[in-house]
Motif scaffolding. Structure first.
Motif: not given
Length: 168
Positions: A95-102
């Motif tokens: 999971i890309s670091k940019d997608d973890v928050s989502q």
């Protein structure tokens, strides 16, 4: 007390373990992590980092998240276990670091919906969202009893089922 000595030649390790056992009255054994420990550790870490820093700033600490799944061998037609060559050994989901928050945001919403309906979740917010993602996009039930988590990794640590641990 439990002590694990690794990355030593076998003869040196055996001597070291014997010294510890004789001198300090300790028991030396292998360390292994369960799937529930790996899932719980990753879930708790991500939730606390993103809540503490804010969902947008968690990427400063957490890099891409990697979860490696391994599978129990499938039985053959005669009921015996199939050979290693015929089965999938593992699947990595990154999971890309940019997608973890989502994932965390969607997982929190899903947990609220589950608690309202009285259903029980298999993990925290991240794991709940990953479960939904894997089921929807990969047709993979990551909470099935034959699916095991063998490694979790993010920017702060790597934990392996066989007891390996690396903290950054």
């Amino acid at each position: 007390y439990r002590v694990m000595a690794s990355r030593m030649p076998i003869s040196l390790r055996n001597t070291f373990i014997q010294y510890l056992a004789d001198t300090f009255d300790v028991h030396c054994s292998s360390l292994s992590f369960s799937t529930s420990f790996l899932v719980g550790t990753l879930d708790t870490f991500l939730d606390r980092i993103y809540r503490g820093l804010g969902d947008g700033n968690g990427t400063k600490v957490v890099k891409d998240v990697l979860v490696t799944f391994s599978f129990a061998p499938l039985p053959t037609m005669d009921g015996t276990k199939a050979g290693e060559d015929s089965d999938i050994r593992s699947v990595d989901i990154t999971i890309s670091k940019d997608d973890v928050s989502q994932f965390l945001i969607r997982g929190r919403k899903a947990l609220q919906a589950l608690s309202r309906s009285g259903e029980k979740a298999h993990g925290g917010a991240f794991w709940t969202a990953l479960t939904h993602y894997a089921r929807s996009h990969l047709s993979l039930d990551i909470n099935h009893h034959d699916v095991r988590v063998s490694k979790v990794a993010c920017g702060a640590f790597v934990l392996g089922r066989e007891g390996r641990m690396k903290v950054f």
